[in-house]
Structure formats: structure tokens, C-alpha cells
Design an enzyme around this catalytic site. Structure first.
Site, PDB file in Angstrom:
ATOM      1  N   THR A  13     -11.164  40.648 -11.403  1.00 52.56           N
ATOM      2  CA  THR A  13     -12.877  40.997 -10.456  1.00 52.56           C
ATOM      3  C   THR A  13     -12.394  39.397 -10.074  1.00 52.56           C
ATOM      4  OG1 THR A  13     -13.765  40.070 -12.644  1.00 52.56           O
ATOM      5  CG2 THR A  13     -13.747  41.920 -11.850  1.00 52.56           C
ATOM      6  N   ASP A  14     -13.648  38.399  -9.635  1.00 47.20           N
ATOM      7  CA  ASP A  14     -13.560  37.531  -8.912  1.00 47.20           C
ATOM      8  C   ASP A  14     -14.275  36.378 -10.268  1.00 47.20           C
ATOM      9  OD1 ASP A  14     -13.149  35.126  -7.881  1.00 47.20           O
ATOM     10  OD2 ASP A  14     -13.724  35.490  -5.514  1.00 47.20           O
ATOM     11  N   TYR A  15     -14.713  35.110  -9.770  1.00 48.41           N
ATOM     12  CA  TYR A  15     -14.645  34.396 -10.298  1.00 48.41           C
ATOM     13  C   TYR A  15     -15.748  34.359 -11.349  1.00 48.41           C
ATOM     14  CZ  TYR A  15     -14.357  29.141 -12.367  1.00 48.41           C
ATOM     15  OH  TYR A  15     -14.278  28.019 -13.769  1.00 48.41           O
TER      16      TYR A  15
END
Ligand SMILES: *[C@@H]1O[C@H](CO)[C@@H](O)[C@H](O)[C@H]1NC(C)=O
Ligand SMILES: *[C@@H]1O[C@H](CO)[C@@H](O)[C@H](O)[C@H]1NC(C)=O
Ligand SMILES: *[C@@H]1O[C@H](CO)[C@@H](O)[C@H](O)[C@H]1NC(C)=O
Ligand SMILES: *[C@@H]1O[C@H](CO)[C@@H](O)[C@H](O)[C@H]1NC(C)=O
Ligand SMILES: *[C@@H]1O[C@H](CO)[C@@H](O)[C@H](O)[C@H]1NC(C)=O
Ligand SMILES: *[C@@H]1O[C@H](CO)[C@@H](O)[C@H](O)[C@H]1NC(C)=O
Ligand SMILES: *[C@@H]1O[C@H](CO)[C@@H](O)[C@H](O)[C@H]1NC(C)=O
Ligand SMILES: *[C@@H]1O[C@H](CO)[C@@H](O)[C@H](O)[C@H]1NC(C)=O
Ligand SMILES: *[C@@H]1O[C@H](CO)[C@@H](O)[C@H](O)[C@H]1NC(C)=O
Ligand SMILES: *[C@@H]1O[C@H](CO)[C@@H](O)[C@H](O)[C@H]1NC(C)=O
Ligand SMILES: *[C@@H]1O[C@H](CO)[C@@H](O)[C@H](O)[C@H]1NC(C)=O
Ligand SMILES: *[C@@H]1O[C@H](CO)[C@@H](O)[C@H](O)[C@H]1NC(C)=O
Length: 791
Positions: free
Chosen positions: A302-304
Site C-alpha cells: 500500500t502507499d504511505y
């Protein structure tokens, strides 16, 4: 365990060849899985920011905190502690490869010490245009510059150097390439992409992914799945309204190609929603499309903080627990970039114990994570790349970055062949970006937002210092205007200096930024910069405008009164030399725009492959419908040679669906030059839905001596004239319209919207009949660069 690691590292030093891919990774992963506890499994699914155990005072890792996370079984870490910028303690701007290796060793040692099954961690870093977080590594221009070269060989090599320097710093994983199609020039991550065109993006994504993964030690990460570059209003993190046709035919294509043709080992889910559904909560995108239709079996991160953003930003959940449940249950994400707390581990354990998430769902992800670690050889060599340390930043790589910069600069205007200029001329070099390397590198360079100065870039030439290295009289010390458009103290003196200079190079554009901090309310170049450009031109000096920017800022007429314009975008540390060489004529420019450069705010966003209904009304005749006017079109770009095209030959569709197209290109100029031959197709009528007015389907960059010619042969396969009908979750369904006429357009400026297609090149009788009828009134000229075939 510590001892074993040392032995491994010593053994590694003698290994010089790239390790072959571990083909038994899947079976090793599934065997290991059977021995793991739930806690150990969920630890593997957790990615933590290194800053949680980095001490900003001592500039070292906090061993105690590190041991805590290792004890929690955390399987992955990310980030440079310099992402936020320079250290106030000692002004340092980053770790070099040796320092990174020390840090990697420390984390890996702690991880293995705490791991019952000796499972190494995997570290990820945003090395997105060269080793951007590794001091001393080679920096390339941003991806938008790579794309402007139209040179796949150079871009693959850029990937190789990026992968090599990432491994040399001991890291096995970089969060690139960016495979988003940037359809909106306002979007602050525009420059991180390969531009607006699906075909170009696809070719570039495959080339750079092959390069990054070439040494076998490093995984690429295709990001950001999916549609992130089509953000509503051009605002970062915004929802993107995209229909399924566009998803399949445009946005998904670079991902699919890099998975299929370059075996990309990982991918990242974007920050955006599609049609209101965050992709981090979307079964349709991450399971049906990515895993199902595309067959991607690599690791998905996933992204941040994006799982928790399901509550904080997207508000489809009201608690972190619910967010974790949604993301785990509804998507195929494997690794959660948490990244600021390890509470995810407890939350997910609880969800499994409560029966809300199945064991099988956890196993599926952990298996993919372990597989990647086995595949990269991390169990044998937890800190890769020992033999590569000494190559980080080597001269050959710097030469390559310069070559790429030279081919990336786009000459969009050159009135009366004003460029190149004589070396003995008096030249004023001015403007806010003339002597600023930070502006020329953009975000993701040494820090997240980049630098607004030259501090980390000692030893590299800005445009001003590169031009001073020549034999001309370079007038310096004049900024004129600041980046925000406010007048600099030397404004009046700069105008005076322009009056007595034969030429003025004015370097205008943007400061450095990325993501949300780079959002804008107005796409226009700062008004003060525009006024300065006009004031310089009014003095009578010959003006060369150089645009150093991450997205095409509207010029509102500022380019109309200057003689030459170079669109440089963000060429980074090689840009100064490359631009100087081009201005003085030592290098013949050959870049072409990988995006449409808009002229009016009313035509933003508008990609060149828009639909027939997306057109403008003429300003002079309100009853006339015209193509919306751009400042410069997609594919535009000139050099100091001239190229003439002739002898277009379009074949018939052969058995198997291929079509051959050939065209002869002659360099009619007086010096050698490179030219990218662009081939577009346009389907005149399509019953299914409006066809794009045209789409790029092939290109080739050639190098021709003065007077020489070359016949370029393209073989299009049936994918060039077919399209996917949306049926996400049921595989890719490719169709083409039998009997339809496909027009072939060679070159960016070729329009074949009227009757200009050579009738002798198609056997489509209806097409010829239409043409005959219309020609009775007004005989149009046949454009020799328009051809056609019938499918
Ligand atoms: C898993 O456990 C079995 C039995 O304890 C052992 O034989 C095997 O080597 C272990 N496998 C791994 C990958 O640790
Ligand atoms: C950091 O740089 C600033 C500006 O150049 C300087 O004033 C300061 O003394 C430096 N600090 C250290 C610790 O070197
Ligand atoms: C990396 O940095 C360390 C610490 O400043 C220094 O001792 C070492 O020489 C540097 N290595 C390289 C290759 O520059
Ligand atoms: C290794 O783990 C033990 C506990 O299992 C801990 O006491 C020790 O500090 C760890 N050593 C390192 C180098 O992390
Ligand atoms: C997701 O939740 C639904 C409803 O509780 C359940 O039936 C399903 O098995 C879950 N899926 C996974 C992958 O855990
Ligand atoms: C400057 O002039 C000298 C002598 O003519 C020549 O050798 C040198 O290549 C020139 N340098 C540049 C940058 O043009
Ligand atoms: C460009 O060339 C034309 C024709 O020679 C001339 O009229 C015009 O003033 C020149 N300058 C600019 C900035 O267009
Ligand atoms: C069609 O062209 C492609 C190259 O574009 C080639 O790989 C393929 O073999 C060709 N197919 C046939 C049937 O000729
Ligand atoms: C291309 O070059 C060859 C060799 O010089 C010449 O015979 C031929 O006429 C040229 N073709 C074109 C289209 O100019
Ligand atoms: C098409 O072919 C006819 C007959 O060969 C020829 O007379 C005509 O000039 C050709 N037209 C074009 C545009 O090439
Ligand atoms: C058109 O069709 C005829 C007869 O089938 C064929 O001989 C000719 O080569 C075709 N022409 C083109 C341009 O495809
Ligand atoms: C058709 O397009 C060609 C190429 O753009 C142009 O030269 C020609 O004038 C156009 N004809 C008509 C009738 O619009």
C-alpha cells in the site's frame, strides 16, 4: 545469527555475477509458511518507517527501539531519515552507499537476531530517478525527461544504473517506476510520470523495469495502481473519475505490460479513489483486475499510511480497525506501509482471532512476501550489492545521465534558426532558475520535496555555470525575478544588462515540490516571471526562454515575443551542461514532448488522444469547429537539422493480423541529427463508442548524417487497431471492427481528419466513395504522410 550474517557478507564479496532468479522461491515460501505463527505472519505484512528508530540528535539508529520492532517481527522498513531535508545537527544531506550499507547491516542483524525462522527484512526506498536518496549516486532527469528522449535503450540503462546504485547501497527494493498516465498537467506529480500517452508509457515502463531488475538483486515497484494520474481538478490524492474503457485501454496498460514483458516483482496501490472508491478498498481493482485479468502474482504494497487514510482522508471507515479489515478483506494488498506505528499487527491479529479475516487471506499475502525475499536472495545475502559499492556514481553512469539529458531537452521554438548561438556572443544568463540546481532536479531528489538551492549538488554545473565554462562573454549575477514572480533587487539592472547583450537566456519555471505540497490554484507561470520575459524581449535582445518546470505552466503569451524556447522540464544535475551545449550548438537537440503543452486554461485537461466530441469552437468563426489549440502539441520537438518524410507505404492486413508500414526519412539539414518517427492510428468510425481522434502506436528514434536517408519499417500487430471492451474480472476482451478504415498518420503535426488520405492506399470502397463525393466540391490536397488500411 550475527555470526552467520557476517559469513554470508564475506562470501558475498567474492561474488561478481548477478544471481539468477531463485526459481524455487515459491516452494520455499510455502514450506516456510507452514512453520509460522500468526504473529510472525502478520509481522511480515508490516512496513515501518525507519525514522521510528532513528535518533535525530546522534544521527544514528536507536538500537533499543530497533530491537523492539525486530522483536515484533516487522518484515519491512522504508525511507531515508533525510526525506525531510538537511540535518540541523551537522548540515548533512544524506547517507552515501557505504553508510547505507552500515545501516542495512544493522537493521538486518537485529531482524535476524529476533527472527525464530531467520527471515530477513526487505527495505524499500524511493530511488526514482537514479539513486535519489544515496549521496554520490548518479542522478538522472525525472521520468518525464526520460520519456522525452523517446529512446528506450537509454531509459533501460537509466533503470540499470538506478538498480545497481540501489543494490550498491545495500537496498533490494526501489519504489519505481511511476507507471501512472498523467492526463492532467496541474497534477503535482506530473513530472514523475512518462507523460500522457498510454503507448509511450507502456514502452517506457517495460524498458526501465527491465533495467532496474537487471542485476537480480533489486525489485522494481510499479506505482501507483491505478488511475492516480487522472486526479479530479489536478489535485493530489484526489478521486479520479475514470470509466472502465479508459482504465483498461489507457491507465492499466503500462502496469500490464511491465508485469507481462518485464516481470515486475512488486506494485504499489495508489492514494486515490476511482469513482469514489479508494483503490486501497477496491476488490475490483486489486483482485479482479490486477490479480485476475492481469495475472500479477508479485508483491503488492500500500502507499504511505493509506490503509489508515481510509478513515482519515477518504472517510469510508470510522476506525483504524475497520480500515484494516476493509483493506485486508477487500483487496489483495500484501504489505501494509503502516508506517508510523506497529498497532497494525495487533489489529490484524485480533481480526483473525475474531474470525473477521481468514487465515487463508493472511497466508496468501505472506507467501507472496516470502517468495519475493527468496527470489531476491535475501535469505542468503541479506544485504545485497557488496560488489557494487565502488561503482556507485561512477563516471560511465554520469556520462549516461548527461547523454539522457541531451536527448531530453525539447526545442519547441526556434525563430529564423536563431539557435544555436555563436560562441563569441555576449549572453546574459538570468531568471530564477538559471543558477539553481534544486529547481532543476525537482522533488524526490535528496529529500522528499527536493531542495530550493544548490547545497547537495556541489561539483555540478547549473545552466549559468555551464555557460560560463565556454568561451563567450557570459553576463552573470542577474536574477531579475524570484521564482514566485516577485522582482529581485537586481530587476532594473538585469533589464539594463539585457539591452547590451546580443542574447539573453532566461530560465523560468517552478520551485521544487511533489505530492500535496505541490498543488496549485493556477496553472499559469507566475505572472511576475511572464512580465519579466516580456520586458526582456522588449529591450531588443534576442531571448532564449528555458523552461525548468515539473508540469507545463501556461505561458499566457510570454513565449510569443521570444525567439527560441527550450522545454527542459527537470533534467537534474546533467541539465546545466546539456542545455549549454544545445544553446551553443555542440549538441543537436532531439527531444519531443511526451505531453500536450496547453495554451489556454479552458483546455485543461485535454490529452491529444481525446474523443471527437472534445473539440473547440473557432475564436474567429463561432460556427467553425476546430481542434483545441495547444501551445505545443504532443510529439512536437525540433532540432538543428531538418527532416523530410517521403514514400509512405501502408500494407494490407496480413494473415495473423500484422500490417507493415514504411516511410523514408531524409536529413535535409547540414548536420547530423536524431529524429523520432511517430506513427499514429486513427479509426474514423467506431460503433462501440467514440474513437480517439488518434493514438500513438509505434515510434523509432533514428540517427542520420546530413543528406542521408533511412527507410523506417514498422510492423503493427492487431493490438494496434483493437481495443478492450470493459469486462473487468473476466479477462481482457480485445475486439476490432471488421471493415473499419484505420488511418495512418506519420509525425506529430500530421492531420488526416479530412479527405487527405491517399485513396490508393485503401481498398475500403465506402471510404473512397465518401471521398469522391466530397471531392466534387473542393478537391483537397492529398497529404503524403496520411495513409490507411482496412481491417
Ligand atoms: C519447517 O519445520 C519443519 C519441521 O519442524 C522442518 O523440517 C523444516 O526445515 C522447516 N522449514 C523451514 C523453511 O523452516
Ligand atoms: C549549517 O549551515 C549553515 C548555513 O551555511 C551554517 O550557518 C551553520 O553553521 C552550519 N551548521 C553546521 C553544524 O555546520
Ligand atoms: C561515505 O561517508 C563516510 C562518512 O562520511 C566516509 O567516511 C566515506 O568515505 C564515504 N564514502 C564514500 C564512497 O564517499
Ligand atoms: C538479540 O536478541 C536478544 C533477545 O532475543 C537481545 O537481548 C539482543 O539485544 C539482540 N541483539 C541484537 C544485536 O539485536
Ligand atoms: C471478507 O468478509 C466477508 C464477510 O464477513 C467474508 O465472508 C469473507 O470470507 C472475507 N474475505 C476474506 C478474504 O477474508
Ligand atoms: C574555447 O576555445 C578553445 C580555443 O579555441 C577551444 O580549444 C575550446 O574547446 C573552447 N571551449 C569551449 C567550451 O568551447
Ligand atoms: C520571428 O521571425 C519573424 C519573421 O522573420 C519576425 O517577424 C518576428 O519578429 C520574429 N520574432 C519573434 C519573437 O517571433
Ligand atoms: C507480427 O508482428 C510482430 C511484431 O510486431 C511479430 O512479433 C509477430 O511475429 C508477427 N506475427 C506474424 C503472424 O507475422
Ligand atoms: C536515399 O539515399 C540513397 C543513397 O544515397 C539514394 O539513392 C536514394 O535516392 C535516397 N532516397 C530518397 C528518398 O531520398
Ligand atoms: C492513385 O493511383 C492512380 C492510378 O495509379 C494515380 O493516377 C494517382 O495519381 C494516384 N493518386 C495518388 C494521390 O497517389
Ligand atoms: C486492393 O485490392 C486489390 C484486389 O483485391 C488488390 O489487387 C490491391 O493490391 C489492393 N490494393 C491495396 C492498396 O490494398
Ligand atoms: C486536409 O488536410 C490536409 C493536411 O492537414 C490539408 O493540407 C488540406 O488543406 C485539408 N483539406 C481540406 C479540404 O480541409
Amino acid at each position: 545469527m550475527l555470526k552467520a550474517l557476517e559469513i554470508v557478507l564475506i562470501a558475498m564479496a567474492s561474488v561478481t555475477l548477478a544471481q539468477p532468479t531463485t526459481t524455487d522461491a515459491p516452494s520455499k515460501a510455502s514450506e516456510m509458511l507452514t512453520n509460522m505463527t500468526l504473529e510472525e505472519k502478520i509481522g511480515q505484512m508490516t512496513q515501518i518507517n525507519l525514522e521510528l528508530f532513528y535518533d535525530r540528535e546522534t544521527l544514528a539508529l536507536d538500537e533499543e527501539k530497533l530491537a523492539y520492532y525486530a522483536g515484533r517481527g516487522v518484515g519491512s522498513y522504508l525511507q531515508s531519515p533525510y526525506a525531510g531535508g538537511q540535518s540541523p545537527v551537522d548540515n548533512s544531506t544524506g547517507w552515501n552507499a557505504t553508510q547505507w550499507r552500515g545501516v542495512m547491516n544493522q537493521i538486518q542483524t537485529a531482524t535476524l537476531n529476533a527472527s525464530r525462522l531467520d527471515i530477513p527484512m526487505i527495505f524499500g526506498i524511493d530511488n526514482v530517478h537514479g539513486g535519489t536518496y544515496v549521496q554520490g549516486s548518479t542522478l538522472f532527469g525525472q521520468q518525464i525527461c526520460a520519456s522525452a528522449t523517446f529512446n528506450l535503450d537509454l531509459v533501460e540503462k537509466m533503470g540499470e544504473v538506478t538498480g545497481k546504485d540501489t543494490a550498491g547501497a545495500g537496498m533490494p527494493w526501489t519504489f519505481g517506476p511511476i507507471s501512472d498516465i498523467a492526463t492532467d498537467p496541474r497534477w503535482p506529480r506530473f513530472y514523475e510520470t512518462f507523460g500522457e500517452d498510454p503507448f509511450l508509457n507502456k514502452q517506457m515502463a517495460v524498458a526501465i523495469t527491465k533495467g532496474i531488475q537487471a542485476n537480480g538483486d533489486v525489485a522494481a515497484c510499479l506505482k501507483h495502481f491505478l488511475g492516480y494520474g487522472a486526479a479530479d481538478n489536478g489535485k493530489d490524492y484526489a478521486n479520479a473519475n475514470i470509466n472502465d474503457y479508459e482504465l483498461l485501454n489507457y491507465h492499466a496498460e503500462p502496469f500490464r505490460a511491465a508485469v507481462r514483458d518485464a516481470q515486475a516483482k512488486s506494485a504499489m496501490i495508489g492514494f486515490n479513489s476511482i469513482n469514489g472508491v479508494p483503490v486501497t478498498a477496491s476488490h475490483k481493482m486489486t483482485v479482479d483486475l490486477l490479480r485476475g485479468d492481469m495475472g500479477f502474482d508479485g508483491m503488492l504494497v500500500t502507499d504511505y499510511n493509506e490503509v489508515y487514510n481510509l478513515k482519515d482522508r477518504h472517510r469510508i471507515s470510522s476506525s483504524n480497525e475497520q480500515s484494516v479489515e476493509i483493506a485486508t478483506n477487500q483487496t489483495s494488498m500484501d504489505l501494509n506501509m503502516v508506517p508510523n506505528s506497529d498497532d497494525f499487527i495487533d489489529i490484524l491479529i485480533q481480526l483473525v482471532n475474531d474470525g473477521k479475516i481468514s487465515q487463508e487471506r493472511i497466508d496468501e499475502s505472506v507467501e507472496r512476501i516470502l517468495e519475493l525475499k527468496f527470489d531476491l536472495g535475501l535469505f542468503d545475502t541479506p544485504v545485497p550489492g557488496e560488489d557494487l559499492v565502488d561503482t556507485v556514481g561512477q563516471q560511465a553512469d554520469q556520462d549516461l545521465a548527461l547523454e539522457l539529458a541531451r536527448e531530453s531537452i525539447v526545442l519547441v521554438k526556434n525563430n529564423n534558426s536563431m539557435l544555436p548561438i555563436p560562441k563569441e556572443a555576449t549572453v546574459l544568463v538570468t531568471g530564477p532558475s538559471a543558477d539553481n540546481m534544486g529547481y532543476m532536479c525537482g522533488g524526490w531528489t535528496t529529500s522528499w520535496q527536493g531542495y530550493q538551492n544548490n547545497i547537495p549538488y556541489a561539483g555540478f554545473d547549473t545552466i549559468l555555470s555551464a555557460m560560463q565554462g565556454g568561451n563567450g562573454t557570459v553576463v552573470q549575477g542577474h536574477t531579475g525575478v524570484n521564482i514566485d514572480g516577485s522582482k529581485a533587487d537586481d530587476y532594473d539592472a538585469s533589464i539594463e544588462a539585457a539591452k547590451s547583450s546580443d542574447y539573453t537566456v532566461v530560465v523560468a519555471g517552478e520551485h521544487s515540490y511533489t505530492e500535496k505540497p505541490g498543488d496549485i490554484n493556477d496553472l499559469s507561470l507566475a505572472a511576475g516571471q511572464q512580465e519579466y520575459i516580456k520586458a526582456l524581449a522588449a529591450t531588443g535582445t534576442k531571448v532564449i526562454l528555458v523552461l525548468v518546470e515539473g508540469r507545463p505552466r501556461l505561458l499566457d503569451g510570454a513565449a510569443d515575443n521570444v525567439d527560441a524556447v527550450l522545454v527542459a522540464m527537470l533534467p537534474c544535475t546533467s541539465g546545466g551542461v546539456a542545455i549549454s551545449e544545445i544553446i551553443y550548438g555542440d549538441v543537436n537537440p532531439s527531444g519531443k514532448l511526451p505531453f500536450s503543452y496547453p495554451k489556454y486554461s479552458g483546455n485543461v485537461p485535454l490529452v491529444y488522444y481525446h474523443l471527437p466530441s472534445e473539440i473547440c469552437t473557432s475564436e474567429t468563426n463561432i460556427y467553425e469547429i476546430v481542434e483545441c489549440e495547444m501551445e505545443w502539441k504532443f510529439g512536437h520537438g525540433m532540432g538543428y537539422s531538418t527532416f523530410e518524410y517521403s514514400d509512405l507505404v501502408v500494407g494490407d492486413v496480413e494473415d495473423g493480423g500484422n500490417v507493415s508500414v514504411s516511410v523514408t526519412v531524409t536529413n535535409t539539414g547540414d548536420r547530423a541529427g536524431k529524429e523520432t518517427v511517430l506513427l499514429f492510428l486513427s479509426q474514423e468510425y467506431r460503433q462501440y463508442a467514440e474513437p480517439e481522434v488518434k493514438m500513438l502506436k509505434a515510434f523509432e528514434k533514428i540517427d542520420l548524417d546530413a543528406g542521408a536517408n533511412q527507410t523506417v519499417e514498422f510492423v503493427l500487430d492487431s493490438s494496434a487497431y483493437s481495443y478492450y471492451v470493459p469486462q473487468i474480472g473476466e479477462g481482457y476482451n480485445s475486439v476490432s471492427d471488421a471493415g473499419a478504415t484505420m488511418k495512418v498518420l506519420i509525425g506529430a503535426d500530421t492531420e488526416c481528419d479530412n479527405d487527405s488520405v491517399n485513396p490508393n492506399q485503401t481498398n475500403d470502397s465506402a471510404f473512397q466513395e465518401r471521398r469522391r463525393r466530397r471531392r466534387q466540391e473542393d478537391e483537397p490536397e492529398v497529404n503524403p504522410m496520411c495513409g490507411a488500411f482496412e481491417i
